[in-house]
Design a protein around this motif. Structure first.
Motif, PDB file in Angstrom:
ATOM      1  N   ARG A  59       0.840  -1.205   0.000  1.00 13.54           N
ATOM      2  CA  ARG A  59       0.000   0.000   0.000  1.00 13.54           C
ATOM      3  C   ARG A  59       0.874   1.255   0.000  1.00 13.54           C
ATOM      4  O   ARG A  59       0.668   2.179  -0.799  1.00 13.54           O
ATOM      5  CB  ARG A  59      -0.898   0.029   1.239  1.00 13.54           C
ATOM      6  N   VAL A  60       1.838   1.286   0.925  1.00 12.39           N
ATOM      7  CA  VAL A  60       2.687   2.468   1.069  1.00 12.39           C
ATOM      8  C   VAL A  60       3.560   2.653  -0.169  1.00 12.39           C
ATOM      9  O   VAL A  60       3.759   3.781  -0.644  1.00 12.39           O
ATOM     10  CB  VAL A  60       3.551   2.359   2.337  1.00 12.39           C
ATOM     11  N   GLN A  61       4.076   1.566  -0.711  1.00 15.43           N
ATOM     12  CA  GLN A  61       4.886   1.649  -1.925  1.00 15.43           C
ATOM     13  C   GLN A  61       4.094   2.272  -3.069  1.00 15.43           C
ATOM     14  O   GLN A  61       4.607   3.126  -3.804  1.00 15.43           O
ATOM     15  CB  GLN A  61       5.378   0.257  -2.327  1.00 15.43           C
ATOM     16  N   GLN A  62       2.851   1.841  -3.232  1.00 15.71           N
ATOM     17  CA  GLN A  62       2.024   2.370  -4.319  1.00 15.71           C
ATOM     18  C   GLN A  62       1.738   3.854  -4.117  1.00 15.71           C
ATOM     19  O   GLN A  62       1.764   4.643  -5.064  1.00 15.71           O
ATOM     20  CB  GLN A  62       0.712   1.592  -4.399  1.00 15.71           C
ATOM     21  N   GLY A 113       6.957   3.652  16.799  1.00 18.41           N
ATOM     22  CA  GLY A 113       8.386   3.354  16.762  1.00 18.41           C
ATOM     23  C   GLY A 113       8.991   3.329  15.374  1.00 18.41           C
ATOM     24  O   GLY A 113      10.212   3.175  15.227  1.00 18.41           O
ATOM     25  N   THR A 114       8.177   3.484  14.349  1.00 20.26           N
ATOM     26  CA  THR A 114       8.680   3.439  12.972  1.00 20.26           C
ATOM     27  C   THR A 114       9.230   4.800  12.560  1.00 20.26           C
ATOM     28  O   THR A 114       8.565   5.824  12.722  1.00 20.26           O
ATOM     29  CB  THR A 114       7.560   3.024  11.999  1.00 20.26           C
ATOM     30  N   THR A 115      10.432   4.810  12.024  1.00 25.46           N
ATOM     31  CA  THR A 115      11.081   6.060  11.618  1.00 25.46           C
ATOM     32  C   THR A 115      10.964   6.262  10.108  1.00 25.46           C
ATOM     33  O   THR A 115      10.748   5.293   9.355  1.00 25.46           O
ATOM     34  CB  THR A 115      12.570   6.041  11.997  1.00 25.46           C
ATOM     35  N   MET A 164      12.061   0.160   3.666  1.00 23.53           N
ATOM     36  CA  MET A 164      11.064  -0.864   3.336  1.00 23.53           C
ATOM     37  C   MET A 164      10.411  -0.614   1.980  1.00 23.53           C
ATOM     38  O   MET A 164      10.034  -1.551   1.277  1.00 23.53           O
ATOM     39  CB  MET A 164       9.992  -0.918   4.426  1.00 23.53           C
ATOM     40  N   THR A 165      10.275   0.647   1.613  1.00 21.25           N
ATOM     41  CA  THR A 165       9.596   0.981   0.356  1.00 21.25           C
ATOM     42  C   THR A 165      10.568   1.329  -0.769  1.00 21.25           C
ATOM     43  O   THR A 165      10.133   1.660  -1.876  1.00 21.25           O
ATOM     44  CB  THR A 165       8.641   2.168   0.572  1.00 21.25           C
ATOM     45  N   LYS A 166      11.862   1.280  -0.461  1.00 23.27           N
ATOM     46  CA  LYS A 166      12.903   1.601  -1.451  1.00 23.27           C
ATOM     47  C   LYS A 166      12.700   3.002  -2.022  1.00 23.27           C
ATOM     48  O   LYS A 166      12.677   3.215  -3.240  1.00 23.27           O
ATOM     49  CB  LYS A 166      12.910   0.555  -2.569  1.00 23.27           C
TER      50      LYS A 166
END
Length: 242
Positions: A94-97, A118-120, A127-129
């Protein structure tokens, strides 16, 4: 007054025995006949209840199949354009798109709603390149929302704060109907373009072949139905001034 007169007066004082619609005295019916009649009434009521339950289950099943067919055939818009992009977390695809749409200029800013505290940004970029400059300049992170209802509320605040009037909503195809329901309920004046994401791990067109996918769709359909009911009740309450 003789004894015979007294007996006649007393007999005339009491009301006649109760009768039903056909004029028969029920007290004259044998006990077995009355039990049989009561049993027949109970059986008819039970049959009616069974029919109602079966029809209700068929209705629910029909609506579920319609939902499953709908999410399996949602169309991806060819060239969506809006002020902003909003993606609801729940999978890297989802985030990549959403970031891909942002990078291609389909909107000027992106909100990632429901990010773990906690995600930076660096982890998201990894993660999404994605290049960090794009994340730094044009991506906002919502760490408050815990569910789809929360996503809608935080998105509404973000849209209003930035003066946006249109958005591209990115989320999984099976999640899109509920997400649209929630966001539309708090942003009725916003133009929304749904953008479904199809996971490579889910075959929504053949969901019935996978018990895991079937369970996923049943859960999502239940949540979608409850969300629609809650939104309808809230609207009705507002209309009545409650």
């Amino acid at each position: 007054m003789n004894r015979g007169d007294t007996d006649t007066d007393q007999a005339g004082f009491y009301p006649p025995p109760p009768k039903d619609g056909d004029g028969e005295d029920h007290r004259a019916l044998p006990v077995k006949t009355r039990i049989s009649a009561n049993r027949g009434v109970w059986q008819r009521k039970r049959l009616l209840a069974v029919i109602v339950i079966v029809l209700g289950l068929l209705l629910i099943a029909g609506k579920f199949f319609a939902f499953a067919n709908k999410v399996a055939h949602l169309q991806i818009p060819k060239d969506p354009r809006a002020d902003a992009i909003v993606v609801l977390t729940g999978g890297t695809e989802r985030v990549q798109q959403a970031i891909h749409l942002l990078g291609e200029g389909h909107a000027g800013r992106l909100l990632i709603s429901g990010v773990h505290p906690g995600t930076t940004p660096k982890q998201i970029a990894y993660m999404t390149k994605t290049d960090m400059p794009l994340l730094s300049c044009c991506v906002d992170l919502d760490r408050v929302a815990l569910n789809t209802e929360g996503n809608a509320l935080e998105t509404a605040r973000w849209m209003a704060g930035n003066g946006f009037s249109s958005l591209i909503l990115v989320t999984s195809a099976y999640h899109l109907p509920r997400a649209q329901t929630e966001l539309a309920s708090v942003m009725p004046g916003i133009r929304m373009i749904p953008y479904p994401v199809y996971s490579s791990e889910l075959d929504l067109k053949a969901w019935y072949r996978s018990p895991a996918t079937t369970r996923l769709l049943i859960r999502e359909y239940s949540k979608y139905t409850l969300a629609g009911l809650r939104v309808a009740l809230v609207r009705a309450g507002k209309a009545l001034g409650l």
